[in-house]
Structure formats: structure tokens, C-alpha cells
Write an enzyme that holds these catalytic residues in place. Structure first.
Site, PDB file in Angstrom:
ATOM      1  CG  ASP A 203      -1.883   1.169   1.267  1.00 17.94           C
ATOM      2  OD1 ASP A 203      -1.757   2.082   0.420  1.00 17.94           O
ATOM      3  OD2 ASP A 203      -2.772   1.169   2.135  1.00 17.94           O
ATOM      4  CB  VAL A 204       2.100   3.519  -2.695  1.00 16.03           C
ATOM      5  CG1 VAL A 204       2.632   2.405  -3.587  1.00 16.03           C
ATOM      6  CG2 VAL A 204       0.792   4.078  -3.227  1.00 16.03           C
TER       7      VAL A 204
ATOM      8  CG  ASN B 173       1.570   2.665 -12.962  1.00 15.47           C
ATOM      9  OD1 ASN B 173       1.161   3.394 -13.853  1.00 15.47           O
ATOM     10  ND2 ASN B 173       0.901   1.590 -12.559  1.00 15.47           N
TER      11      ASN B 173
ATOM     12  CE1 TYR C 193      -5.208  10.644 -11.731  1.00 18.27           C
ATOM     13  CE2 TYR C 193      -5.162  12.355 -13.420  1.00 18.27           C
ATOM     14  CZ  TYR C 193      -4.808  11.087 -12.979  1.00 18.27           C
ATOM     15  OH  TYR C 193      -4.039  10.274 -13.781  1.00 18.27           O
TER      16      TYR C 193
ATOM     17  CE  LYS D  86      -1.436  11.214 -11.630  1.00 19.78           C
ATOM     18  NZ  LYS D  86      -0.463  10.111 -11.395  1.00 19.78           N
TER      19      LYS D  86
END
Length: 256
Positions: free
Chosen positions: A66-67, A93, A161, A165
Site C-alpha cells: 500500500d503506497v 505508477n 487528481y 499530478k
């Protein structure tokens, strides 16, 4: 050429490796002779990839991760070092999105989940990779972050989102700068409309900036894998700082 010698093949780590872009990139790197660490939240697809890689004479290691969790990320990199001894390439990713709703209708938990995965997760993995690449011998390595066209221009109702990013773009540049002393390079690939399980909905119509709903062109995810394969294969004396790979006719350049 992916190896310094037949006895010392290069090692790559891919997060979100169980499906979509991550899976395609991991398979491409395995075909190139890398030993690949497969990280993701679901163990079943990772184990299936390891089984297939082993049958093909390739080397892969599955590490459910789990990042968003610092301890889980540290365990991933500890296992990588213990199993393979070093790390040459990381493809950050793993990522999620939030419901496309007006900002005032977005639950705070949805915002936090996107930021924790897409930004903090990239930071945690990059930090652990940086530490390992800095102390290993030979020193150095390459970190590739999966950005997005949203790192440059937003879609409607995409504040978490898009914010994540844009932040990854800044983080990429900082890692590229701070890594110079230690032969650590950092790249970002910004992807537009690769046809994966998650992106398939876009073929049926996506909200546009003018409020209309329109289907958008897609590209084969294999083209993304080829792009990452190229970036990963460069010598550390050369870097692609930022690459955009997109379906040619998608609404990004100009007004669509």
C-alpha cells in the site's frame, strides 16, 4: 541493453503492477531482461505475473504494498534489497482518481485518498528508492514518475487528481535536481488516454470543458510500455526529464 553483464541484470520496481499501465510496463521490462519487483495492493494478479515470468525464464518478485503507508513502502524496498541486492529503475505508477463532481460535493476523504496515493505514495517510494540508490555500489539509478496530461491541464471536476499530478511534476524536478550528486536521475511520463480497464469508460463519453459529453480517442497501452522501456534503458548520463505520450486526436492541444 539492460545488463552490465549476464551475471548482473538490472533490477526494476513497478508500483500498481497488477493491471493497466503498470502491468504493461512490468511485462516489457521483464522481456528486456530486468529482474522486476511487482508492487500492488492485490496479491492475486501479482502472483499470476510471477508464475508466468518464472515459466518464461524471467525473474520477478511480488510484494503486496500500500503506497499510502510508510511502513508498507519501506518493507517493499527492504525486500527488494534483500532479494536482488540493488535497484536500478523505479516506475512510480500507482494512482487513483476521485468522482467527477463539483468541488463542493467532493468528500474530504476522497480528496485525501487521491493525494495520499498519487502524491504521498510517489514521495514515499521515491524517498526509499533514493536512499537505496544513494548507498548501493555502483551508486545511482533512475526514478520514473507516472504523471498525466492533467499535470499540465485539468479536466472538469478533477481538482484532487489534477492537484496531485501538478505536485508530482514539481517533485520530479526536485528529485532530478537533488539526485545529481548521487547519479540518481528522475523522469516523468505524462500519459493521455491509454486504453486500460480503468480508462475504457472514456470511450463512451467524457465531460468536456464546454460542458458537453464526448467520446475520446484512445491509444494502445503497449505504446506507453515502449516509452517507459526507452526511458529506463538510457544510460544515467542521459535523461528524458518529461515525456508526453498521447492519443494523437485527444482534446489536449489547443481547444480539442
Amino acid at each position: 541493453m539492460t545488463t552490465t553483464s549476464d551475471k548482473n541484470p538490472r533490477v526494476a520496481l513497478v508500483t500498481g503492477a497488477g493491471s493497466g499501465i503498470g502491468r504493461a510496463v512490468a511485462l516489457a521490462l521483464l522481456q528486456d531482461g530486468y529482474r522486476v519487483v511487482l508492487a500492488g495492493r492485490r496479491p492475486e494478479p501479482l502472483d499470476a505475473m510471477v508464475e508466468a515470468a518464472t515459466a518464461a525464464g524471467q525473474q520477478a518478485l511480488a510484494v503486496p504494498t500500500d503506497v499510502r503507508d510508510a511502513q508498507s513502502v519501506q518493507a517493499l524496498f527492504d525486500q527488494t534489497e534483500q532479494h536482488f541486492g540493488r535497484l536500478d529503475v523505479v516506475f512510480n505508477n500507482a494512482g487513483v482518481n476521485a468522482p467527477a463532481v463539483p468541488m463542493d460535493e467532493l468528500p474530504l476523504d476522497a480528496w485525501k485518498d487521491v493525494i495520499d496515493t498519487n502524491l504521498t505514495g510517489v514521495f514515499l517510494c521515491a524517498r526509499a528508492a533514493f536512499a537505496l540508490m544513494r548507498r548501493q555500489n555502483p551508486q545511482g539509478g533512475r526514478i520514473i514518475n507516472n504523471g498525466s496530461i492533467s499535470a499540465h491541464a485539468p479536466r472538469p471536476f478533477s481538482s484532487p487528481y489534477t492537484a496531485s499530478k501538478h505536485a508530482v511534476l514539481g517533485l520530479t524536478k526536485c528529485i532530478a535536481l537533488d539526485g545529481r550528486e548521487f547519479n540518481i536521475v528522475c523522469s516523468q511520463i505524462d500519459i493521455g488516454n491509454a486504453l486500460t480497464e480503468l480508462a475504457e469508460r472514456m470511450t463512451k463519453g467524457v465531460r468536456q470543458a464546454n460542458g458537453s459529453i464526448a467520446a475520446e480517442p484512445m491509444m494502445d497501452v503497449q505504446h506507453v510500455a515502449e516509452a517507459v522501456r526507452y526511458m529506463a534503458g538510457l544510460p544515467l548520463s542521459t535523461n528524458v526529464l518529461n515525456m508526453t505520450v498521447m492519443a494523437s486526436q485527444m482534446p489536449f492541444v489547443g481547444r480539442g
